[in-house]
Design an enzyme around this catalytic site. Structure first.
Site, PDB file in Angstrom:
ATOM      1  N   GLU A   1       0.821  -1.208   0.000  1.00  0.00           N
ATOM      2  CA  GLU A   1       0.000   0.000   0.000  1.00  0.00           C
ATOM      3  C   GLU A   1       0.855   1.258   0.000  1.00  0.00           C
ATOM      4  O   GLU A   1       0.535   2.227  -0.707  1.00  0.00           O
ATOM      5  CB  GLU A   1      -0.947  -0.010   1.209  1.00  0.00           C
ATOM      6  CG  GLU A   1      -2.058  -1.044   1.075  1.00  0.00           C
ATOM      7  CD  GLU A   1      -2.998  -1.057   2.277  1.00  0.00           C
ATOM      8  OE1 GLU A   1      -2.734  -0.295   3.245  1.00  0.00           O
ATOM      9  OE2 GLU A   1      -3.979  -1.828   2.259  1.00  0.00           O
TER      10      GLU A   1
ATOM     11  N   HIS B   1     -10.255   1.677   0.169  1.00  0.00           N
ATOM     12  CA  HIS B   1     -10.723   0.834   1.270  1.00  0.00           C
ATOM     13  C   HIS B   1     -12.246   0.741   1.340  1.00  0.00           C
ATOM     14  O   HIS B   1     -12.770  -0.022   2.157  1.00  0.00           O
ATOM     15  CB  HIS B   1     -10.181   1.355   2.605  1.00  0.00           C
ATOM     16  CG  HIS B   1      -8.731   1.061   2.822  1.00  0.00           C
ATOM     17  ND1 HIS B   1      -7.725   1.789   2.222  1.00  0.00           N
ATOM     18  CD2 HIS B   1      -8.099   0.106   3.564  1.00  0.00           C
ATOM     19  CE1 HIS B   1      -6.545   1.299   2.586  1.00  0.00           C
ATOM     20  NE2 HIS B   1      -6.748   0.282   3.393  1.00  0.00           N
TER      21      HIS B   1
END
Length: 291
Positions: free
Chosen positions: A152, A186
């Site tokens: 990420e 997300h």
């Protein structure tokens, strides 16, 4: 190194590529039946975790290659120089010191939760604290504390931020806007939650808003650290630490009122300490931009 580079790509290119990277990082999870969210298949299933690790690793490598290519073409530099621009290498003594400073800074911010961990941690037979999470050596721990922070941060910081710098964006705008990609990425967890709880639409929406909020806020911190240190590695370590700590607990139970009072003092004190030491502990000769 970005200090010496001039605006070389349009902002539309930086935003378009960042959008593509976000879609790619999340989209690879929906290609295979072993990674795709579906009822009856939990995301914490070891088989699902292993398949998803492979998928996001491939997605991360593709993003790195493409960002390096864009940097090489737009600045007429080598692939090695492109890796420097992305903050991937070299790992020098200064990088190590910056990593230590980053961890110290985040420990100041989390001094309250760290105190809470000590309150609830039992002594083992050796007389030492069992502070490591129980799932550290499992596939769940490998995903949460290693793979997720590395992939990420590389995709949403190393691959995106330099493109916006090359597009001439001010560091303040980069810190505020770039983490929105991270927060949006997300939101897909809401779909996973809905598959397991199809009748909890209201809870799904609330969870999505909360998750988008705190991932975006963390993104502000990680982006700031990436720019200040000029390297992705301090941000990766901080990401792993934050995944380990989780959100601060606001309702302690089973402790004395003195311990609870001290905990709340440390929560506030951690924020105060972070505010006072953030510029000192993020000062680095490798800094990417000046605020």
């Amino acid at each position: 190194m970005l200090h010496s580079l001039t605006t070389s790509i349009p902002i539309s290119c930086a935003t378009s590529l960042s959008t593509i990277y976000t879609i790619t990082y999340v989209g690879v999870l929906y290609i295979s039946p072993t990674t795709r969210p579906q009822a009856g298949l939990r995301r914490d299933n070891p088989t699902v975790i292993q398949s998803r690790i492979c998928a996001v690793t491939i997605a991360t490598l593709l993003c790195v290659i493409f960002s390096c290519f864009v940097v090489c073409v737009s600045t007429n530099s080598t692939w090695s120089d492109a890796g420097r621009v992305l903050g991937l290498w070299p790992i020098t003594g200064t990088t190590v010191i910056d990593c230590v400073h980053a961890i110290l800074l985040i420990m100041v911010l989390f001094c309250g939760p760290l105190f809470e961990r000590l309150l609830y941690t039992q002594y083992s037979w050796t007389g030492t604290f069992n502070v490591l999470p129980a799932d550290m050596c499992s596939w769940l721990g490998w995903r949460n504390y290693v793979v997720a922070p590395i992939t990420e941060e590389i995709v949403f910081r190393a691959c995106m931020i330099p493109l916006h710098v090359l597009a001439g964006c001010r560091p303040e705008k980069i810190v505020f806007f770039c983490p929105l990609y991270f927060g949006i990425a997300h939101i897909h967890h809401a779909y996973e939650f809905y598959l397991v709880n199809p009748r909890s639409i209201r809870i799904t929406v609330i969870r999505s808003i909360i998750q988008f909020s705190y991932t975006t806020i963390f993104g502000w911190l990680a982006t700031f650290l990436f720019i200040r240190y000029g390297s992705v590695w301090p941000a990766i370590l901080v990401h792993g630490f934050c995944n380990y700590m989780g959100l601060p607990n606001l309702d302690l139970s089973g402790v004395s009122w003195q311990q609870k009072y001290l905990y709340y003092i440390l929560l506030v004190g951690g924020g105060w300490g972070f505010y006072n030491y953030v510029w000192l502990l993020t000062d680095s000769t490798n800094s990417m931009l000046e605020f």
